[in-house]
Write an enzyme that holds these catalytic residues in place. Structure first.
Site, PDB file in Angstrom:
ATOM      1  N   ARG A  35       0.755  -1.163  -0.156  1.00  0.00           N
ATOM      2  CA  ARG A  35      -0.013  -0.040  -0.047  1.00  0.00           C
ATOM      3  C   ARG A  35       0.758   1.623   0.061  1.00  0.00           C
ATOM      4  O   ARG A  35       0.373   2.243  -0.381  1.00  0.00           O
ATOM      5  CB  ARG A  35      -1.094   0.037   1.314  1.00  0.00           C
ATOM      6  CG  ARG A  35      -2.029   1.111   1.282  1.00  0.00           C
ATOM      7  CD  ARG A  35      -3.024   0.847   2.301  1.00  0.00           C
ATOM      8  NE  ARG A  35      -3.686  -0.401   2.242  1.00  0.00           N
ATOM      9  CZ  ARG A  35      -4.847  -0.780   1.474  1.00  0.00           C
ATOM     10  NH1 ARG A  35      -5.069   0.132   0.666  1.00  0.00           N
ATOM     11  NH2 ARG A  35      -5.263  -1.880   1.492  1.00  0.00           N
ATOM     12  N   ARG A  36       2.243   1.014   0.548  1.00  0.00           N
ATOM     13  CA  ARG A  36       2.880   2.474   0.727  1.00  0.00           C
ATOM     14  C   ARG A  36       3.752   2.454  -0.490  1.00  0.00           C
ATOM     15  O   ARG A  36       4.675   1.625  -0.546  1.00  0.00           O
ATOM     16  CB  ARG A  36       3.536   2.199   2.144  1.00  0.00           C
ATOM     17  CG  ARG A  36       2.657   2.638   3.128  1.00  0.00           C
ATOM     18  CD  ARG A  36       3.506   2.518   4.594  1.00  0.00           C
ATOM     19  NE  ARG A  36       3.802   1.275   4.864  1.00  0.00           N
ATOM     20  CZ  ARG A  36       5.073   0.846   5.357  1.00  0.00           C
ATOM     21  NH1 ARG A  36       6.101   2.017   5.618  1.00  0.00           N
ATOM     22  NH2 ARG A  36       5.658  -0.378   5.519  1.00  0.00           N
ATOM     23  N   ALA A 143       8.702 -16.902   8.449  1.00  0.00           N
ATOM     24  CA  ALA A 143       9.127 -16.269   7.382  1.00  0.00           C
ATOM     25  C   ALA A 143      10.470 -16.217   7.382  1.00  0.00           C
ATOM     26  O   ALA A 143      11.341 -16.035   6.411  1.00  0.00           O
ATOM     27  CB  ALA A 143       8.381 -14.840   7.298  1.00  0.00           C
ATOM     28  N   LYS A 194      -3.846 -23.618  15.003  1.00  0.00           N
ATOM     29  CA  LYS A 194      -2.439 -23.537  15.551  1.00  0.00           C
ATOM     30  C   LYS A 194      -1.947 -22.314  16.217  1.00  0.00           C
ATOM     31  O   LYS A 194      -1.282 -22.126  17.166  1.00  0.00           O
ATOM     32  CB  LYS A 194      -1.317 -23.975  14.585  1.00  0.00           C
ATOM     33  CG  LYS A 194      -1.083 -23.119  13.388  1.00  0.00           C
ATOM     34  CD  LYS A 194      -0.100 -22.099  13.576  1.00  0.00           C
ATOM     35  CE  LYS A 194       0.171 -21.254  12.292  1.00  0.00           C
ATOM     36  NZ  LYS A 194       1.280 -20.329  12.705  1.00  0.00           N
ATOM     37  N   THR A 251       5.130 -23.508  15.443  1.00  0.00           N
ATOM     38  CA  THR A 251       4.595 -22.087  16.219  1.00  0.00           C
ATOM     39  C   THR A 251       4.860 -22.222  17.343  1.00  0.00           C
ATOM     40  O   THR A 251       4.966 -21.193  18.236  1.00  0.00           O
ATOM     41  CB  THR A 251       2.963 -22.038  15.761  1.00  0.00           C
ATOM     42  OG1 THR A 251       3.124 -21.682  14.506  1.00  0.00           O
ATOM     43  CG2 THR A 251       2.371 -20.911  16.649  1.00  0.00           C
ATOM     44  N   ARG A 258       5.076 -15.226  16.161  1.00  0.00           N
ATOM     45  CA  ARG A 258       4.404 -13.799  16.661  1.00  0.00           C
ATOM     46  C   ARG A 258       3.444 -14.398  17.549  1.00  0.00           C
ATOM     47  O   ARG A 258       3.106 -13.641  18.732  1.00  0.00           O
ATOM     48  CB  ARG A 258       3.750 -13.218  15.840  1.00  0.00           C
ATOM     49  CG  ARG A 258       4.499 -12.638  14.407  1.00  0.00           C
ATOM     50  CD  ARG A 258       3.623 -12.200  13.142  1.00  0.00           C
ATOM     51  NE  ARG A 258       4.355 -12.030  11.995  1.00  0.00           N
ATOM     52  CZ  ARG A 258       3.984 -11.915  10.811  1.00  0.00           C
ATOM     53  NH1 ARG A 258       2.362 -11.491  10.792  1.00  0.00           N
ATOM     54  NH2 ARG A 258       4.618 -11.732   9.623  1.00  0.00           N
TER      55      ARG A 258
END
Length: 336
Positions: A35-36, A143, A194, A251, A258
């Site tokens: 978007r930027r 990632a 998960k 995870t 995260r």
């Protein structure tokens, strides 16, 4: 000589960028949409994504743009890598730009709030392309490790096996090994739930609990996921594979997760708002735990770990109290 496969990746976050690298390394021409405009320019001029994958050099056959129409034009695969709760609104803007016969690929691991739809269902509802043109990529895909080209395996799921194999070829590299699956329901649920279990394990770690606790949460979390999947028509064997156990272990074990990190901060005593303030990227499980519980209740499936996470994250229940309540539930056979 056949022309290269073209892929559009909508989303310049860490996973969208890393999967764009995978596609480029596999020989695709990749356009990354963000978007930027300033971030797109930075990607093109520095060959890095300074906001999400700083220091990682991007392939020459990957470029970025802030023009959605330019990104979508002529794409054989249109990859969606945005926060799951923003999918419906964004895809409604992009639907008219999609290339004819493009395959829409979801990297998102969530359940939509309100509708309790899986991401492929939202895509079908908005873009009206048919389930045979919607694919899912899921599995233990942290990632930063993939961006470092560390070996990883994944699952490419589509109800059309031929489409799954096409996408498999388009993202198969020496370090990224995709397997095909036609069980889209199971693959998506494995990825969504998960995140919730990752929060639970993170909370336990933040509380200073041990590996027995972690092993118990992972195993019972997998049981919850499988119960829900079977109720929705998934193949239970899917949950013992990469989209289920593989993703769950990654995870729940990695500081790169995260959701695990978010849960750890809650377990240490931070409030929800304090934890959000120190978390710079989306932890999908924070919102999806509510929609996963909603989906389970609609189908009469018991998910006590998910209920516990919701009570801590959204109802403010102290983790110590929630843990005591969870452990005091009535005893029952394991396979129920």
């Amino acid at each position: 000589m056949s022309k290269p496969v073209k892929a559009a990746v909508f989303g310049t976050g860490s996973w969208g960028t890393a999967f764009g690298m995978v596609l480029a390394d596999a020989g695709c021409d990749v356009v990354l949409w963000g978007r930027r405009p300033e971030l797109a320019e930075a990607v093109n001029s520095t060959r890095t994504n300074p906001d999400y994958l700083p220091g990682v050099e991007l392939p020459e056959n990957l470029r970025a743009t802030a023009d959605a129409a330019e990104a979508a034009r002529g794409a054989d695969f249109t990859v969606l890598a945005i926060p799951s709760q923003t999918l419906r609104g964004n895809l409604a803007e992009w639907a008219g730009l999609l290339a004819p016969r493009t395959v829409l690929v979801s990297l998102m691991k969530g359940i939509e709030l309100g509708s309790a739809m899986r991401m492929s269902e939202v895509i079908d509802d908005v873009a009206k392309v048919g389930r045979e043109r919607i694919a899912v990529v899921t599995g233990p895909n942290l990632a930063r490790e993939i961006a470092a080209r560390m070996p990883a395996a994944s699952v490419v799921a589509c109800t059309d096996g031929d489409v799954a194999r096409r996408l498999q070829t388009a993202c198969h590299t020496p370090y990224f090994r995709p397997y095909t699956n036609t069980d889209v329901i199971g693959c998506e649920l494995g990825g969504a739930v998960k995140n919730v279990i990752g929060l639970a394990v993170g909370i336990a770690d933040g509380m200073g609990l041990g590996d027995n606790t972690k092993g118990s949460l992972i195993t019972r979390g997998l049981a919850e996921t499988t119960r829900l999947g079977v109720a929705l028509g998934a193949d239970p064997l899917t949950f013992s594979g990469l989209a289920g156990l593989g993703d769950l272990v990654a995870t729940c074990s990695s500081p790169l997760s995260r959701n695990h990190t978010f849960g750890t901060n809650l377990g240490k005593g931070l409030t929800l708002q304090e934890t959000i303030a120190v978390t710079k990227q989306t932890a999908e499980g924070v919102k999806s735990c509510e929609s996963v519980l909603d989906l389970a209740r609609r189908h009469g499936v018991d998910m006590p770990l998910t209920e516990t996470v919701v009570s801590i994250v959204h109802e403010g229940k102290p983790p110590v109290v929630a843990l005591k309540e969870l452990m005091s539930r009535s005893a029952k056979p394991e396979r129920r």
